[in-house]
Design a protein around this motif. Structure first.
Motif, PDB file in Angstrom:
ATOM      1  N   ALA A 229       0.836  -1.205   0.000  1.00 24.15           N
ATOM      2  CA  ALA A 229       0.000   0.000   0.000  1.00 24.15           C
ATOM      3  C   ALA A 229       0.870   1.254   0.000  1.00 24.15           C
ATOM      4  CB  ALA A 229      -0.939  -0.012   1.205  1.00 24.15           C
ATOM      5  N   VAL A 230       1.916   1.252   0.823  1.00 22.09           N
ATOM      6  CA  VAL A 230       2.832   2.397   0.864  1.00 22.09           C
ATOM      7  C   VAL A 230       3.496   2.567  -0.493  1.00 22.09           C
ATOM      8  CG1 VAL A 230       4.998   3.264   1.845  1.00 22.09           C
ATOM      9  CG2 VAL A 230       3.228   2.309   3.340  1.00 22.09           C
ATOM     10  N   TRP A 231       3.986   1.478  -1.064  1.00 21.14           N
ATOM     11  CA  TRP A 231       4.667   1.559  -2.355  1.00 21.14           C
ATOM     12  C   TRP A 231       3.727   2.076  -3.439  1.00 21.14           C
ATOM     13  CZ3 TRP A 231       4.048  -0.527  -7.182  1.00 21.14           C
ATOM     14  CH2 TRP A 231       5.103  -0.328  -8.069  1.00 21.14           C
ATOM     15  N   LEU A 232       2.506   1.540  -3.497  1.00 16.70           N
ATOM     16  CA  LEU A 232       1.548   1.971  -4.524  1.00 16.70           C
ATOM     17  C   LEU A 232       1.235   3.459  -4.421  1.00 16.70           C
ATOM     18  CD1 LEU A 232      -0.886  -1.068  -4.413  1.00 16.70           C
ATOM     19  CD2 LEU A 232       0.427  -0.318  -6.413  1.00 16.70           C
ATOM     20  N   LEU A 233       0.992   3.937  -3.207  1.00 17.78           N
ATOM     21  CA  LEU A 233       0.698   5.359  -3.044  1.00 17.78           C
ATOM     22  C   LEU A 233       1.919   6.218  -3.354  1.00 17.78           C
ATOM     23  CD1 LEU A 233      -1.583   5.380   0.137  1.00 17.78           C
ATOM     24  CD2 LEU A 233      -2.260   5.720  -2.251  1.00 17.78           C
ATOM     25  N   ALA A 234       3.079   5.848  -2.825  1.00 16.39           N
ATOM     26  CA  ALA A 234       4.293   6.631  -3.050  1.00 16.39           C
ATOM     27  C   ALA A 234       4.609   6.727  -4.543  1.00 16.39           C
ATOM     28  CB  ALA A 234       5.465   6.027  -2.283  1.00 16.39           C
ATOM     29  N   GLU A 235       4.472   5.619  -5.236  1.00 15.85           N
ATOM     30  CA  GLU A 235       4.757   5.590  -6.677  1.00 15.85           C
ATOM     31  C   GLU A 235       3.853   6.564  -7.427  1.00 15.85           C
ATOM     32  OE1 GLU A 235       6.710   4.035 -10.130  1.00 15.85           O
ATOM     33  OE2 GLU A 235       7.188   3.840  -8.014  1.00 15.85           O
ATOM     34  N   GLN A 236       2.573   6.544  -7.126  1.00 23.98           N
ATOM     35  CA  GLN A 236       1.626   7.415  -7.821  1.00 23.98           C
ATOM     36  C   GLN A 236       1.801   8.886  -7.450  1.00 23.98           C
ATOM     37  OE1 GLN A 236      -2.510   5.768  -8.045  1.00 23.98           O
ATOM     38  NE2 GLN A 236      -1.557   4.206  -6.764  1.00 23.98           N
ATOM     39  N   LEU A 237       2.258   9.133  -6.234  1.00 20.28           N
ATOM     40  CA  LEU A 237       2.449  10.507  -5.762  1.00 20.28           C
ATOM     41  C   LEU A 237       3.858  11.020  -6.056  1.00 20.28           C
ATOM     42  CD1 LEU A 237       0.589  10.042  -2.366  1.00 20.28           C
ATOM     43  CD2 LEU A 237      -0.236  11.343  -4.361  1.00 20.28           C
TER      44      LEU A 237
ATOM     45  N   PRO B 292       5.459   3.636   6.017  1.00 22.72           N
ATOM     46  CA  PRO B 292       4.355   4.550   6.297  1.00 22.72           C
ATOM     47  C   PRO B 292       4.852   5.882   6.892  1.00 22.72           C
ATOM     48  CG  PRO B 292       3.784   2.352   7.046  1.00 22.72           C
ATOM     49  CD  PRO B 292       5.234   2.317   6.641  1.00 22.72           C
ATOM     50  N   ALA B 293       5.823   5.814   7.803  1.00 24.94           N
ATOM     51  CA  ALA B 293       6.329   7.043   8.426  1.00 24.94           C
ATOM     52  C   ALA B 293       6.945   7.975   7.382  1.00 24.94           C
ATOM     53  CB  ALA B 293       7.350   6.696   9.509  1.00 24.94           C
ATOM     54  N   GLU B 294       7.708   7.421   6.458  1.00 24.63           N
ATOM     55  CA  GLU B 294       8.313   8.252   5.409  1.00 24.63           C
ATOM     56  C   GLU B 294       7.245   8.869   4.515  1.00 24.63           C
ATOM     57  OE1 GLU B 294      11.007   5.722   3.280  1.00 24.63           O
ATOM     58  OE2 GLU B 294      12.483   5.699   4.907  1.00 24.63           O
ATOM     59  N   LEU B 295       6.246   8.075   4.122  1.00 20.48           N
ATOM     60  CA  LEU B 295       5.177   8.579   3.258  1.00 20.48           C
ATOM     61  C   LEU B 295       4.408   9.691   3.953  1.00 20.48           C
ATOM     62  CD1 LEU B 295       3.509   8.352   0.630  1.00 20.48           C
ATOM     63  CD2 LEU B 295       2.104   6.649   1.804  1.00 20.48           C
ATOM     64  N   LEU B 296       4.049   9.469   5.198  1.00 24.22           N
ATOM     65  CA  LEU B 296       3.287  10.475   5.940  1.00 24.22           C
ATOM     66  C   LEU B 296       4.110  11.744   6.153  1.00 24.22           C
ATOM     67  CD1 LEU B 296       1.679   7.939   8.378  1.00 24.22           C
ATOM     68  CD2 LEU B 296       0.457   9.274   6.630  1.00 24.22           C
TER      69      LEU B 296
ATOM     70  N   ALA C 203      -7.868  -6.310   2.208  1.00 24.55           N
ATOM     71  CA  ALA C 203      -6.415  -6.139   2.315  1.00 24.55           C
ATOM     72  C   ALA C 203      -5.808  -7.333   3.041  1.00 24.55           C
ATOM     73  CB  ALA C 203      -6.079  -4.854   3.062  1.00 24.55           C
ATOM     74  N   ALA C 204      -4.608  -7.715   2.640  1.00 26.89           N
ATOM     75  CA  ALA C 204      -3.922  -8.838   3.284  1.00 26.89           C
ATOM     76  C   ALA C 204      -3.595  -8.517   4.737  1.00 26.89           C
ATOM     77  CB  ALA C 204      -2.648  -9.185   2.511  1.00 26.89           C
ATOM     78  N   GLU C 205      -3.345  -7.261   5.021  1.00 25.71           N
ATOM     79  CA  GLU C 205      -3.016  -6.806   6.382  1.00 25.71           C
ATOM     80  C   GLU C 205      -3.936  -5.647   6.757  1.00 25.71           C
ATOM     81  OE1 GLU C 205       1.748  -7.845   6.065  1.00 25.71           O
ATOM     82  OE2 GLU C 205       1.126  -5.758   6.092  1.00 25.71           O
ATOM     83  N   LEU C 206      -5.230  -5.934   6.859  1.00 27.49           N
ATOM     84  CA  LEU C 206      -6.239  -4.897   7.064  1.00 27.49           C
ATOM     85  C   LEU C 206      -5.920  -3.991   8.246  1.00 27.49           C
ATOM     86  CD1 LEU C 206      -8.985  -3.540   6.562  1.00 27.49           C
ATOM     87  CD2 LEU C 206      -9.987  -5.305   8.021  1.00 27.49           C
ATOM     88  N   VAL C 207      -5.700  -4.552   9.412  1.00 30.58           N
ATOM     89  CA  VAL C 207      -5.497  -3.725  10.609  1.00 30.58           C
ATOM     90  C   VAL C 207      -4.260  -2.847  10.443  1.00 30.58           C
ATOM     91  CG1 VAL C 207      -5.040  -3.773  13.089  1.00 30.58           C
ATOM     92  CG2 VAL C 207      -6.755  -5.298  12.111  1.00 30.58           C
TER      93      VAL C 207
ATOM     94  N   GLU D 257      -1.852   2.033  10.436  1.00 28.30           N
ATOM     95  CA  GLU D 257      -0.554   2.656  10.188  1.00 28.30           C
ATOM     96  C   GLU D 257      -0.525   3.546   8.955  1.00 28.30           C
ATOM     97  OE1 GLU D 257       2.867   0.067  10.673  1.00 28.30           O
ATOM     98  OE2 GLU D 257       1.586  -1.357  11.749  1.00 28.30           O
ATOM     99  N   LEU D 258      -1.550   3.441   8.095  1.00 29.25           N
ATOM    100  CA  LEU D 258      -1.537   4.238   6.878  1.00 29.25           C
ATOM    101  C   LEU D 258      -2.811   5.063   6.697  1.00 29.25           C
ATOM    102  CD1 LEU D 258       0.027   4.987   4.326  1.00 29.25           C
ATOM    103  CD2 LEU D 258      -1.034   3.021   3.204  1.00 29.25           C
ATOM    104  N   VAL D 259      -3.954   4.398   6.642  1.00 30.48           N
ATOM    105  CA  VAL D 259      -5.189   5.117   6.330  1.00 30.48           C
ATOM    106  C   VAL D 259      -5.559   6.114   7.433  1.00 30.48           C
ATOM    107  CG1 VAL D 259      -7.652   4.898   5.821  1.00 30.48           C
ATOM    108  CG2 VAL D 259      -6.017   3.268   4.840  1.00 30.48           C
ATOM    109  N   ALA D 260      -5.565   5.694   8.684  1.00 29.12           N
ATOM    110  CA  ALA D 260      -5.927   6.618   9.772  1.00 29.12           C
ATOM    111  C   ALA D 260      -4.997   7.834   9.807  1.00 29.12           C
ATOM    112  CB  ALA D 260      -5.940   5.890  11.114  1.00 29.12           C
TER     113      ALA D 260
END
Length: 156
Positions: free
Chosen positions: A81-89, A96-100, A120-124, A129-132
């Motif tokens: 999830a972090v990689w997908l968002l970072a790549e598009q942005l 997650p800490a670096e992206l945020l 998601a494979a790791e929903l919680v 750690e990312l969505v909230a």
């Protein structure tokens, strides 16, 4: 600005009003930053959340309608999830800490669409750690559909 009918892909089965509401939300700076789409299983929630992305890539679509990033949550781990968002942005984030932190330093308004987070494979981990934390960044607008993720977010 082009006529809306010239660039919008069709929404069928009576979803036109809901689609216009989602588009209205995405372009109204005074609207709530989070748009949650809810409904019964099979009612078209995923289609409704992904439709603005399809609409924004249609020839003639105004640039303001284009989401900055899309995250299809089915099967994703936190790292993915972090990689997908970072790549598009266009960010070099790996955690997650670096992206945020990078998103926190860049206060440009951005629209991010998320769907199928329930699968998601790791929903919680993805939600906590990312969505909230993404939802805490005031310059981001988040469109999402997910029932289980909503329950995890409400646990905060």
């Amino acid at each position: 600005m082009p006529n809306v009918r010239d660039w919008l892909p069709p929404l069928r089965a009576g979803r036109q009003a809901a689609g216009r509401a989602v588009l209205g939300w995405s372009e109204d700076p005074g609207a709530p930053r989070i748009c949650r789409v809810a409904g019964a299983p099979g009612s078209g929630k995923t289609h409704l959340v992904t439709w603005p992305a399809t609409a924004a890539t249609t020839l003639g679509a105004p640039a303001g309608h284009r989401p900055a990033a899309l995250l299809p949550g089915a099967g994703v781990s936190l790292d993915a999830a972090v990689w997908l968002l970072a790549e598009q942005l266009f960010l070099g984030s790996r955690t997650p800490a670096e992206l945020l932190a990078e998103l926190g330093r860049d206060a440009r308004p951005r629209l991010i669409l998320l769907w199928d987070l329930d699968r998601a494979a790791e929903l919680v981990a993805v939600v906590r750690e990312l969505v909230a934390p993404l939802l805490a960044l005031p310059h981001l607008r988040i469109g999402l559909w997910t029932e289980q993720a909503r329950r995890v977010l409400n646990a905060y």
